[in-house]
Scaffold this motif. Structure first.
Motif, mmCIF file in Angstrom:
data_model
loop_
_atom_site.group_PDB
_atom_site.id
_atom_site.type_symbol
_atom_site.label_atom_id
_atom_site.label_comp_id
_atom_site.label_asym_id
_atom_site.label_seq_id
_atom_site.Cartn_x
_atom_site.Cartn_y
_atom_site.Cartn_z
ATOM 1 N N ARG A 229 86.373 96.606 72.348
ATOM 2 C CA ARG A 229 86.423 97.752 71.421
ATOM 3 C C ARG A 229 86.713 97.293 69.994
ATOM 4 O O ARG A 229 86.098 97.758 69.043
ATOM 5 N N ARG A 230 87.697 96.385 69.870
ATOM 6 C CA ARG A 230 88.033 95.871 68.533
ATOM 7 C C ARG A 230 86.836 95.145 67.922
ATOM 8 O O ARG A 230 86.531 95.315 66.741
ATOM 9 N N LEU A 231 86.163 94.336 68.723
ATOM 10 C CA LEU A 231 84.990 93.623 68.218
ATOM 11 C C LEU A 231 83.885 94.596 67.817
ATOM 12 O O LEU A 231 83.242 94.412 66.788
ATOM 13 N N GLU A 232 83.688 95.627 68.624
ATOM 14 C CA GLU A 232 82.652 96.604 68.306
ATOM 15 C C GLU A 232 82.970 97.312 66.992
ATOM 16 O O GLU A 232 82.098 97.494 66.140
ATOM 17 N N GLY A 233 84.252 97.682 66.799
ATOM 18 C CA GLY A 233 84.644 98.328 65.552
ATOM 19 C C GLY A 233 84.431 97.426 64.353
ATOM 20 O O GLY A 233 83.898 97.844 63.320
#
Length: 136
Positions: free
Chosen positions: A123-127
């Motif tokens: 999720r952090r990478l996607e954001g």
């Protein structure tokens, strides 16, 4: 967050446990968002993936229907130099990882030390990737 796994081929490498004369295969995969953003890449030997599966089972993190690809008859086959065997095993691992990505498994923080990523990290990478895409 829906995820998909993309197979990215395989690479021959030296088997560090057995020495430079022994070769092994690492299968390469990428985890993508459904929008096509590549979030994470990893490469794994079949035997390492099998050990990860055992650890996930022992921690009670896998649904009962998640099975690791069969390997018992592979001992009699050339799983390094025979390209058809390597490709078959790669397809089987791809199917396995595809099933794993659909499990609630990734929501459990205990999965990170076993497979090297979890849903929160993705999720952090996607954001971060989404922000970069918007900026540039």
């Amino acid at each position: 967050m829906a995820l998909r796994v993309r197979s990215d081929g395989w690479v021959l490498c030296e088997d560090a446990q057995r020495g430079p004369r022994h070769r092994c295969v690492k299968y390469k995969f990428a985890i993508e968002s459904c929008e096509g953003l590549e979030l994470h890449r990893f490469a794994v030997r079949f035997s390492d993936a099998q050990e990860q599966h055992r650890q996930l089972l022992s921690l009670g993190l896998l649904d009962s229907g998640v099975a690791f690809p069969a390997w018992v008859t592979d001992h009699a086959r050339d799983m390094v130099n025979d390209e058809q065997n390597v490709q078959r095993r790669g397809r089987e691992l791809h199917e396995y990882w595809t099933v794993l990505m659909q499990q609630a498994l990734l929501d459990n923080p205990r999965v990170m030390p076993v497979i090297g990523f979890d849903r929160e990290m993705l999720r952090r990478l996607e954001g971060s990737l989404s922000e970069q895409k918007l900026r540039g």
